[in-house]
Write a protein that holds these residues in place. Structure first.
Motif, PDB file in Angstrom:
ATOM      1  N   PHE A  81       0.836  -1.187   0.000  1.00 35.30           N
ATOM      2  CA  PHE A  81       0.000   0.000   0.000  1.00 35.30           C
ATOM      3  C   PHE A  81       0.873   1.238   0.000  1.00 35.30           C
ATOM      4  O   PHE A  81       1.904   1.278   0.649  1.00 35.30           O
ATOM      5  N   GLN A  82       0.409   2.230  -0.723  1.00 31.34           N
ATOM      6  CA  GLN A  82       1.097   3.512  -0.724  1.00 31.34           C
ATOM      7  C   GLN A  82       0.046   4.587  -0.508  1.00 31.34           C
ATOM      8  O   GLN A  82      -0.794   4.809  -1.382  1.00 31.34           O
ATOM      9  N   ALA A  83       0.108   5.211   0.639  1.00 23.10           N
ATOM     10  CA  ALA A  83      -0.881   6.235   0.968  1.00 23.10           C
ATOM     11  C   ALA A  83      -0.632   7.481   0.125  1.00 23.10           C
ATOM     12  O   ALA A  83       0.503   7.906  -0.065  1.00 23.10           O
ATOM     13  N   ALA A  84      -1.722   8.041  -0.381  1.00 24.38           N
ATOM     14  CA  ALA A  84      -1.617   9.238  -1.200  1.00 24.38           C
ATOM     15  C   ALA A  84      -2.260  10.441  -0.527  1.00 24.38           C
ATOM     16  O   ALA A  84      -2.073  11.562  -0.957  1.00 24.38           O
ATOM     17  N   GLY A  85      -3.037  10.209   0.520  1.00 20.57           N
ATOM     18  CA  GLY A  85      -3.642  11.312   1.256  1.00 20.57           C
ATOM     19  C   GLY A  85      -5.027  11.709   0.772  1.00 20.57           C
ATOM     20  O   GLY A  85      -5.896  11.994   1.572  1.00 20.57           O
ATOM     21  N   GLU A  96      -3.357  10.262  -9.121  1.00 18.69           N
ATOM     22  CA  GLU A  96      -2.116  10.796  -9.674  1.00 18.69           C
ATOM     23  C   GLU A  96      -0.967   9.810  -9.481  1.00 18.69           C
ATOM     24  O   GLU A  96      -0.201   9.541 -10.403  1.00 18.69           O
ATOM     25  N   ARG A  97      -0.875   9.263  -8.277  1.00 17.62           N
ATOM     26  CA  ARG A  97       0.183   8.283  -7.980  1.00 17.62           C
ATOM     27  C   ARG A  97       0.034   7.031  -8.832  1.00 17.62           C
ATOM     28  O   ARG A  97       1.000   6.498  -9.365  1.00 17.62           O
ATOM     29  N   LEU A  98      -1.205   6.552  -8.987  1.00 17.15           N
ATOM     30  CA  LEU A  98      -1.463   5.373  -9.805  1.00 17.15           C
ATOM     31  C   LEU A  98      -1.059   5.626 -11.257  1.00 17.15           C
ATOM     32  O   LEU A  98      -0.432   4.786 -11.896  1.00 17.15           O
ATOM     33  N   ALA A  99      -1.403   6.796 -11.774  1.00 19.34           N
ATOM     34  CA  ALA A  99      -1.051   7.140 -13.155  1.00 19.34           C
ATOM     35  C   ALA A  99       0.468   7.192 -13.321  1.00 19.34           C
ATOM     36  O   ALA A  99       1.008   6.669 -14.306  1.00 19.34           O
ATOM     37  N   GLN A 100       1.165   7.800 -12.371  1.00 24.43           N
ATOM     38  CA  GLN A 100       2.631   7.860 -12.437  1.00 24.43           C
ATOM     39  C   GLN A 100       3.234   6.464 -12.412  1.00 24.43           C
ATOM     40  O   GLN A 100       4.126   6.144 -13.214  1.00 24.43           O
ATOM     41  N   ASP A 101       2.761   5.632 -11.511  1.00 24.26           N
ATOM     42  CA  ASP A 101       3.267   4.260 -11.410  1.00 24.26           C
ATOM     43  C   ASP A 101       2.968   3.477 -12.685  1.00 24.26           C
ATOM     44  O   ASP A 101       3.807   2.707 -13.160  1.00 24.26           O
TER      45      ASP A 101
END
Length: 85
Positions: free
Chosen positions: A38-42, A49-54
């Protein structure tokens, strides 16, 4: 896949799927968190945004990006496109 080849991950995911969940689910989530799954994004927008970058930086040709709702899918697709530009 990682979750299938890693016995700890398989146990944690099985605990999440258990009908009784409760404390077992909390322990499973804790274990997954410690495994950096898991990566918390807040925020929801931060998560997209984080998912798109990854997604864009992942070199695998076998990847998929999933979103909760059609609205989120539209936002995710737009974010992926902006990452590719």
């Amino acid at each position: 896949s990682y979750r299938q080849s890693n016995p700890e991950m398989a146990r944690a995911l099985a605990a999440l799927a258990a009908p009784e969940q409760g404390a077992a689910a909390a322990a499973a989530l804790d274990q997954l968190d410690q495994s950096d799954v898991f990566q918390a994004a807040g925020t929801a927008s931060g998560a997209l945004e984080r998912l798109a970058q990854d997604y864009v930086t992942d070199g695998s040709d076998r990847k998929i990006a999933l979103a909760w709702s059609r609205r989120d899918v539209d936002k995710l697709n737009a974010q992926i496109r902006s990452e590719l530009d």
